[in-house]
Design a protein around this motif. Sequence first.
Motif, PDB file in Angstrom:
ATOM      1  N   LYS A 144       2.275   2.109  -3.426  1.00 15.64           N
ATOM      2  CA  LYS A 144       1.208   2.472  -4.367  1.00 15.64           C
ATOM      3  C   LYS A 144       0.610   3.834  -4.040  1.00 15.64           C
ATOM      4  O   LYS A 144       0.583   4.725  -4.882  1.00 15.64           O
ATOM      5  N   ASP A 145       0.124   4.012  -2.794  1.00 15.62           N
ATOM      6  CA  ASP A 145      -0.576   5.237  -2.416  1.00 15.62           C
ATOM      7  C   ASP A 145       0.198   6.108  -1.438  1.00 15.62           C
ATOM      8  O   ASP A 145       0.033   7.325  -1.423  1.00 15.62           O
ATOM      9  N   LYS A 176       0.837  -1.204   0.000  1.00 12.56           N
ATOM     10  CA  LYS A 176       0.000   0.000   0.000  1.00 12.56           C
ATOM     11  C   LYS A 176       0.873   1.255   0.000  1.00 12.56           C
ATOM     12  O   LYS A 176       0.547   2.256  -0.622  1.00 12.56           O
TER      13      LYS A 176
END
Length: 177
Positions: A80-81, A77
């Motif tokens: 990615k973000d 995560k």
Amino acid sequence: MSRIGKKPVQVPAGITASVDGQKVTAKGPKGELFFVANDEIGLKLENNAIVVTPLNDSKDARSKWGMSRTMVENILKGVKDGYERKLEINGVGYRAALQGKNLQLALGFSHDVIYVPPEGITIAVPKPTEIVVTGINKQQVGQVAAEIREYRGPEPYKGKGVKYAGERIVRKEGKKK
């Protein structure tokens, strides 16, 4: 049996993940992170998902199983973000500003507090009473936010100080006549 550990971690689109023994490496648009699992934990990459399993049935291996799966999920995560933590400042004269990359805090002391963020962490100040800490490593973002809050944590009588956004401060009643 760990209910969290049983679920495989899906690798999102746009992320390159690789498993090399006990080391999981993830590359994405935000950067690159890795996690090294304990020797009692097995890691496999199959069907675009990372499967975490305990290698034996000992209490120690089972206790690290769910944590290892969560750590793998956090790095995926993160690349990615990314992660973000917001802080709010309450109090008359209390404010924050940026000096280049450094955070300058006026918190009622005789001098301003200068906080130098570690590598990989970005601090933004959209308003003088709001601080936003961002980065790809969840643990590091939380640690930096905690260090900033520690300079002057919220006090229980008027609620003055630095607090997390959404944090509820338990208030005390003042003196009575």
